[in-house]
Motif scaffolding. Structure first.
Motif, PDB file in Angstrom:
ATOM      1  N   LYS A   1       0.833  -1.198   0.000  1.00 17.77           N
ATOM      2  CA  LYS A   1       0.000   0.000   0.000  1.00 17.77           C
ATOM      3  C   LYS A   1       0.874   1.257   0.000  1.00 17.77           C
ATOM      4  O   LYS A   1       0.468   2.302  -0.486  1.00 17.77           O
ATOM      5  CB  LYS A   1      -0.913   0.016   1.234  1.00 17.77           C
ATOM      6  CG  LYS A   1      -1.943  -1.100   1.262  1.00 17.77           C
ATOM      7  CD  LYS A   1      -3.085  -0.814   0.335  1.00 17.77           C
ATOM      8  CE  LYS A   1      -4.198  -1.829   0.544  1.00 17.77           C
ATOM      9  NZ  LYS A   1      -5.332  -1.567  -0.343  1.00 17.77           N
ATOM     10  N   ASN A   2       2.068   1.156   0.571  1.00 14.73           N
ATOM     11  CA  ASN A   2       2.918   2.328   0.754  1.00 14.73           C
ATOM     12  C   ASN A   2       4.039   2.436  -0.275  1.00 14.73           C
ATOM     13  O   ASN A   2       5.062   3.056  -0.014  1.00 14.73           O
ATOM     14  CB  ASN A   2       3.517   2.333   2.165  1.00 14.73           C
ATOM     15  CG  ASN A   2       2.457   2.546   3.226  1.00 14.73           C
ATOM     16  OD1 ASN A   2       1.445   3.182   2.965  1.00 14.73           O
ATOM     17  ND2 ASN A   2       2.691   2.016   4.423  1.00 14.73           N
ATOM     18  N   VAL A   3       3.870   1.837  -1.425  1.00 16.56           N
ATOM     19  CA  VAL A   3       4.854   1.971  -2.500  1.00 16.56           C
ATOM     20  C   VAL A   3       4.983   3.435  -2.897  1.00 16.56           C
ATOM     21  O   VAL A   3       3.983   4.145  -3.046  1.00 16.56           O
ATOM     22  CB  VAL A   3       4.438   1.131  -3.726  1.00 16.56           C
ATOM     23  CG1 VAL A   3       5.311   1.449  -4.929  1.00 16.56           C
ATOM     24  CG2 VAL A   3       4.523  -0.348  -3.398  1.00 16.56           C
ATOM     25  N   ARG A   4       6.215   3.899  -3.046  1.00 14.79           N
ATOM     26  CA  ARG A   4       6.478   5.264  -3.490  1.00 14.79           C
ATOM     27  C   ARG A   4       6.907   5.263  -4.955  1.00 14.79           C
ATOM     28  O   ARG A   4       7.365   4.249  -5.463  1.00 14.79           O
ATOM     29  CB  ARG A   4       7.582   5.891  -2.631  1.00 14.79           C
ATOM     30  CG  ARG A   4       7.250   5.984  -1.145  1.00 14.79           C
ATOM     31  CD  ARG A   4       8.480   6.340  -0.353  1.00 14.79           C
ATOM     32  NE  ARG A   4       9.511   5.308  -0.489  1.00 14.79           N
ATOM     33  CZ  ARG A   4      10.747   5.416   0.008  1.00 14.79           C
ATOM     34  NH1 ARG A   4      11.108   6.518   0.650  1.00 14.79           N
ATOM     35  NH2 ARG A   4      11.616   4.437  -0.150  1.00 14.79           N
ATOM     36  N   THR A   5       6.760   6.405  -5.587  1.00 16.30           N
ATOM     37  CA  THR A   5       7.155   6.472  -6.999  1.00 16.30           C
ATOM     38  C   THR A   5       8.637   6.161  -7.177  1.00 16.30           C
ATOM     39  O   THR A   5       9.029   5.579  -8.197  1.00 16.30           O
ATOM     40  CB  THR A   5       6.849   7.861  -7.589  1.00 16.30           C
ATOM     41  OG1 THR A   5       7.417   8.868  -6.743  1.00 16.30           O
ATOM     42  CG2 THR A   5       5.350   8.080  -7.697  1.00 16.30           C
ATOM     43  N   THR A   6       9.454   6.532  -6.208  1.00 16.06           N
ATOM     44  CA  THR A   6      10.896   6.262  -6.329  1.00 16.06           C
ATOM     45  C   THR A   6      11.204   4.769  -6.304  1.00 16.06           C
ATOM     46  O   THR A   6      12.260   4.341  -6.782  1.00 16.06           O
ATOM     47  CB  THR A   6      11.668   6.960  -5.190  1.00 16.06           C
ATOM     48  OG1 THR A   6      11.052   6.624  -3.926  1.00 16.06           O
ATOM     49  CG2 THR A   6      11.651   8.469  -5.368  1.00 16.06           C
TER      50      THR A   6
ATOM     51  N   GLY B   1      12.425  17.133  -6.661  1.00 13.74           N
ATOM     52  CA  GLY B   1      11.555  16.001  -6.963  1.00 13.74           C
ATOM     53  C   GLY B   1      12.057  15.147  -8.106  1.00 13.74           C
ATOM     54  O   GLY B   1      11.378  14.198  -8.508  1.00 13.74           O
ATOM     55  N   ALA B   2      13.239  15.461  -8.629  1.00 13.43           N
ATOM     56  CA  ALA B   2      13.815  14.673  -9.724  1.00 13.43           C
ATOM     57  C   ALA B   2      14.638  13.540  -9.130  1.00 13.43           C
ATOM     58  O   ALA B   2      15.868  13.535  -9.189  1.00 13.43           O
ATOM     59  CB  ALA B   2      14.671  15.562 -10.627  1.00 13.43           C
ATOM     60  N   ASP B   3      13.962  12.583  -8.526  1.00 12.12           N
ATOM     61  CA  ASP B   3      14.651  11.602  -7.684  1.00 12.12           C
ATOM     62  C   ASP B   3      14.441  10.156  -8.128  1.00 12.12           C
ATOM     63  O   ASP B   3      14.461   9.235  -7.315  1.00 12.12           O
ATOM     64  CB  ASP B   3      14.205  11.764  -6.225  1.00 12.12           C
ATOM     65  CG  ASP B   3      12.691  11.739  -6.068  1.00 12.12           C
ATOM     66  OD1 ASP B   3      11.986  11.593  -7.078  1.00 12.12           O
ATOM     67  OD2 ASP B   3      12.216  11.878  -4.917  1.00 12.12           O
ATOM     68  N   ILE B   4      14.225   9.955  -9.417  1.00 16.99           N
ATOM     69  CA  ILE B   4      14.071   8.590  -9.927  1.00 16.99           C
ATOM     70  C   ILE B   4      15.219   8.270 -10.859  1.00 16.99           C
ATOM     71  O   ILE B   4      15.533   9.031 -11.771  1.00 16.99           O
ATOM     72  CB  ILE B   4      12.729   8.420 -10.672  1.00 16.99           C
ATOM     73  CG1 ILE B   4      11.566   8.526  -9.686  1.00 16.99           C
ATOM     74  CG2 ILE B   4      12.673   7.079 -11.396  1.00 16.99           C
ATOM     75  CD1 ILE B   4      10.205   8.328 -10.309  1.00 16.99           C
ATOM     76  N   ASP B   5      15.866   7.131 -10.611  1.00 18.92           N
ATOM     77  CA  ASP B   5      16.959   6.685 -11.462  1.00 18.92           C
ATOM     78  C   ASP B   5      16.396   6.002 -12.705  1.00 18.92           C
ATOM     79  O   ASP B   5      15.397   5.273 -12.636  1.00 18.92           O
ATOM     80  CB  ASP B   5      17.855   5.698 -10.702  1.00 18.92           C
ATOM     81  CG  ASP B   5      18.507   6.335  -9.487  1.00 18.92           C
ATOM     82  OD1 ASP B   5      18.851   7.531  -9.568  1.00 18.92           O
ATOM     83  OD2 ASP B   5      18.648   5.650  -8.459  1.00 18.92           O
TER      84      ASP B   5
END
Length: 539
Positions: free
Chosen positions: A6-11, A159-163
């Motif tokens: 339930k607590n999956v984050r976009t990262t 917020g640009a925190d996705i590899d």
């Protein structure tokens, strides 16, 4: 479902090992499917699928053509193509979609109103990865990181925190195929934003830049249609044989003689069917023929390549493919010099030929006006050109509203006007009209059965629709002696509802039937001597 899912984050889309989320807690179904043992189980995915494809989003695989890179060079090439496609979404070349996409990316208030409107999110009991803003937020973070000065300099502070790696790209692509593009989310957004449209824009990156689209939609859909004339591979000779068979079968079953008028120049109406009707539901084009002849309409079918199949799968994933099909269809109409095109029972064909066409070509290029069959049929009912004996349809009937006809085109009342005239026991689903739930087969899902994706359609994306059907017939549901009819005036919706009823054995157990609206109209015609439905003949 465990709280960690339930607590999956976009990262987590790029950092989490194994499944990002798991579908182990679905919303309960109404009676009688609240009892143990009545719901089919998920089929276990084969381990080898994950070795070649992306199954790590939720255990399902929609994009069967997206293979795991074997070398770092292959992965780097995919990353370059993805970023090039992402950049193009926000250039003037995408001017037909640039403004609504930019607004959706920039002004989302994260209020989650869209989540409560999403049938997939609700079916999955609030699983985070199906929240409409989830995939868009991933897209937003990637764009910031690679195409904005602040993202490049400050990274996660903005917020640009996705590899970006293959798993991130692949999961994002899969996520875009967990959305039916029904745009119920857009209807309720207080900011007027469109997360459904954004999901389609993600699909465009994969198809138009990376060459990746589900086989049933592209290779066995659009490309097959442009090559043979039909997304079902129905060639012109096969069409002619099929129409002859339908004429003979209709006479044998009903005693009613029909003759399909073919390539009639200057006709008032060129009728476009989803070619699936000819093959899977021949009673539907036969019903149109009976109704149009009885109403005295000057009409025809085209046998030109693409001219007899209203399907346009490109509308779901690729602007170029959508235009290629649409312009071929318009050319077939121009050759015959017909006064108007009327789209039969196919929801996405309505959207492609009526709404989407405005973004593909101007009215002069199209040459022929296009309209839905529903207002025309309602007019025939209203002015008495078609006469009915409602007692022939005196069994429970409920109406499924196809998203592309109702919510996206606003055609709400004509079908209800017809049903109130011909079906004494008609009752609405809850919710209905523009607030309807998608059947679960929209945007390609109805035809996508690669790997285990059919399970996702049947148990997740179609779950809320099945619940609506059960609730609509709650008083009669468990009595198999009572015929219960789901009226679904769309070929893709019919296919999905067929699969739902088969998977849950609702027809075999409880006598829940399905079909279009024109079949119900023919069954109720005063001039018909025999029942039009085979399930009534069995009675």
């Amino acid at each position: 479902m465990a709280m960690e899912y339930k607590n999956v984050r976009t990262t987590d889309i790029s950092r989490r090992e194994g499944l990002l989320s798991a579908l182990d807690d679905l919303a309960p179904l109404p009676a009688p499917y609240d009892k143990n043992g009545l719901e089919p189980a998920f089929k276990d995915p084969k381990p080898e699928w994950a070795e070649t494809n992306c199954c790590s989003l939720d255990g399902f695989c929609a994009i069967d053509t997206m293979k795991r890179p074997e070398t770092q060079e292959e992965e780097d090439e995919l990353k370059v193509k993805f970023l090039k496609g992402l950049e193009k979404l926000f250039l003037d070349a995408n001017n037909k979609y640039l403004q609504p996409l930019s607004l959706t990316m920039e002004y989302c208030a994260k209020c989650n109103t869209c989540s409560e409107a999403c049938h997939v999110y609700k079916a999955a009991n609030g699983d985070e990865i199906y929240r409409p803003i989830f995939r868009v937020d991933v897209l937003r973070k990637l764009y910031k990181k690679y195409f904005t000065r602040s993202g490049k300099l400050l990274g996660s502070l903005t917020g640009a925190d996705i590899d970006l790696d293959w798993e991130t790209i692949a999961r994002l692509g899969e996520s875009a195929y967990r959305c039916n593009l029904c745009r119920r989310c857009a209807q309720v957004c207080p900011m007027g934003l469109d997360n459904g449209m954004a999901a389609r824009e993600i699909r465009k990156i994969f198809s138009m830049e990376m060459g990746l689209a589900p086989t049933p939609v592209h290779a066995k859909g659009t490309q097959l249609q442009l090559k043979t004339g039909s997304s079902k591979g129905l060639t012109r000779p096969a069409l002619l044989d099929t129409l002859e068979f339908i004429e003979e079968d209709t006479y044998e079953r009903t005693g009613r003689k029909i003759k399909f008028p073919l390539d009639k120049k200057g006709a008032d109406v060129l009728l476009f069917h989803n070619a699936g009707e000819f093959m899977a539901w021949p009673e539907n084009p036969a019903a149109f023929a009976i109704l149009l002849d009885e109403a005295g309409v000057d009409w025809t079918l085209s046998t030109d390549v693409v001219g007899y199949d209203s399907v346009n799968y490109g509308i779901w994933y690729d602007d170029v493919q959508a235009k290629n099909v649409a312009m071929a269809q318009f050319e077939a109409a121009r050759k015959l010099g017909v006064k108007r095109i009327v789209i039969g029972e196919c929801g996405h064909a309505h959207k492609a030929a009526v709404v989407g066409a405005d973004r593909m070509a101007d009215s002069e290029e199209r040459g022929v006006p296009v309209e839905s069959f529903l207002p025309m049929m309602a007019e025939f009912v209203r002015n008495g050109r078609l006469k009915f004996d409602p007692s022939k349809n005196d069994f429970p009937v409920t109406l499924h509203d196809p998203c592309n006809i109702v919510r996206q085109m606003g055609i709400v009342e004509p079908q209800r006007e017809i049903l109130r005239k011909i079906a004494p026991q008609f009752r609405e689903m809850t919710p209905h009209g523009v607030d309807n739930y998608c059947c679960g087969g929209g945007s390609g899902f109805a035809i996508m059965n690669s790997y285990n994706f059919g399970d996702f359609r049947t148990k997740v994306s179609g779950r809320m629709k099945f619940a609506q059907i059960l609730n609509a017939f709650a008083d009669e549901m468990e009595n198999p002696d009572i015929v219960k009819y789901v009226c679904a005036p769309c070929s893709n919706c019919k296919g999905t509802i067929r699969d739902l009823l088969q998977a849950y054995k609702a027809t075999a157990r409880y006598n829940v039937q399905y079909g279009g609206i024109v079949e119900l109209m023919v069954n109720g015609l005063a001039s018909m001597d025999r029942p039009y439905f085979e399930f009534l003949e069995a009675e």
